[in-house]
Design a protein around this motif. Structure first.
Motif, PDB file in Angstrom:
ATOM      1  N   ARG A  43       0.938  -1.300   0.099  1.00 20.66           N
ATOM      2  CA  ARG A  43      -0.168   0.028  -0.073  1.00 20.66           C
ATOM      3  C   ARG A  43       0.768   1.082   0.039  1.00 20.66           C
ATOM      4  O   ARG A  43       2.028   1.282   0.640  1.00 20.66           O
ATOM      5  CB  ARG A  43      -1.123   0.063   1.264  1.00 20.66           C
ATOM      6  CG  ARG A  43      -1.825  -1.042   1.135  1.00 20.66           C
ATOM      7  CD  ARG A  43      -2.907  -0.941   2.425  1.00 20.66           C
ATOM      8  NE  ARG A  43      -3.834  -2.219   2.394  1.00 20.66           N
ATOM      9  CZ  ARG A  43      -4.932  -1.803   1.684  1.00 20.66           C
ATOM     10  NH1 ARG A  43      -5.399  -1.132   1.087  1.00 20.66           N
ATOM     11  NH2 ARG A  43      -5.686  -2.924   1.653  1.00 20.66           N
ATOM     12  N   LEU A  44       0.607   2.156  -0.815  1.00 21.40           N
ATOM     13  CA  LEU A  44       1.359   3.496  -1.133  1.00 21.40           C
ATOM     14  C   LEU A  44       0.401   4.486  -1.163  1.00 21.40           C
ATOM     15  O   LEU A  44      -0.537   4.760  -1.229  1.00 21.40           O
ATOM     16  CB  LEU A  44       2.174   3.346  -2.412  1.00 21.40           C
ATOM     17  CG  LEU A  44       2.857   2.322  -2.844  1.00 21.40           C
ATOM     18  CD1 LEU A  44       3.255   2.561  -4.384  1.00 21.40           C
ATOM     19  CD2 LEU A  44       4.032   2.191  -2.052  1.00 21.40           C
ATOM     20  N   LEU A  46      -0.292   8.288  -2.304  1.00 18.54           N
ATOM     21  CA  LEU A  46      -0.282   8.901  -3.690  1.00 18.54           C
ATOM     22  C   LEU A  46       0.866   9.803  -4.066  1.00 18.54           C
ATOM     23  O   LEU A  46       1.403   9.598  -5.380  1.00 18.54           O
ATOM     24  CB  LEU A  46      -1.682  10.129  -3.750  1.00 18.54           C
ATOM     25  CG  LEU A  46      -1.750  10.587  -5.052  1.00 18.54           C
ATOM     26  CD1 LEU A  46      -2.134   9.261  -6.081  1.00 18.54           C
ATOM     27  CD2 LEU A  46      -2.949  11.289  -5.127  1.00 18.54           C
ATOM     28  N   ALA A  49       3.349   7.010  -5.516  1.00 21.26           N
ATOM     29  CA  ALA A  49       2.887   6.438  -6.807  1.00 21.26           C
ATOM     30  C   ALA A  49       3.667   6.450  -7.925  1.00 21.26           C
ATOM     31  O   ALA A  49       4.171   5.561  -8.706  1.00 21.26           O
ATOM     32  CB  ALA A  49       1.479   6.790  -7.169  1.00 21.26           C
ATOM     33  N   THR A  66      -0.490  -3.547  -5.831  1.00 24.10           N
ATOM     34  CA  THR A  66      -0.086  -2.543  -5.043  1.00 24.10           C
ATOM     35  C   THR A  66      -1.521  -1.581  -5.084  1.00 24.10           C
ATOM     36  O   THR A  66      -1.746  -1.305  -6.147  1.00 24.10           O
ATOM     37  CB  THR A  66       0.964  -1.706  -5.962  1.00 24.10           C
ATOM     38  OG1 THR A  66       2.327  -2.594  -5.763  1.00 24.10           O
ATOM     39  CG2 THR A  66       1.429  -0.352  -5.069  1.00 24.10           C
ATOM     40  N   VAL A  68      -2.747   2.162  -4.290  1.00 19.42           N
ATOM     41  CA  VAL A  68      -2.533   3.513  -4.281  1.00 19.42           C
ATOM     42  C   VAL A  68      -3.496   4.279  -3.424  1.00 19.42           C
ATOM     43  O   VAL A  68      -4.674   4.335  -4.059  1.00 19.42           O
ATOM     44  CB  VAL A  68      -2.221   4.293  -5.390  1.00 19.42           C
ATOM     45  CG1 VAL A  68      -1.813   5.734  -5.063  1.00 19.42           C
ATOM     46  CG2 VAL A  68      -0.967   3.648  -6.061  1.00 19.42           C
TER      47      VAL A  68
END
Length: 73
Positions: A43-44, A46, A49, A66, A68
């Protein structure tokens, strides 16, 4: 398509699932019989990204899905 034919390229893809099948699929998810959450490996935020997208082709990039998130908690 002319280029695909001329170079004898192969196009592979998927149209996905027809919308009328969504309720049955979502019922399986709600019942816990399908666990799409297990596919999420990262999990990232924004803001991360762009770098993650650029790194996807690099060796060692983690496999899986993944996600975002607009704002990380």
């Amino acid at each position: 398509m002319a280029r695909v034919i001329a170079l004898e390229l192969e196009v592979v893809g998927s149209h996905g699932m027809p919308a009328h099948d969504y309720p049955a699929l979502l019922a399986l998810v709600a019942a816990g019989r399908l666990r799409p959450d297990l596919l999420v490996t990262r999990r990232l935020g924004l803001d991360e990204a762009g770098a993650a997208l650029a790194a996807m082709g690099e060796p060692g990039y983690p496999a899986g899905v993944t996600v975002v998130e607009p704002k990380r908690a």
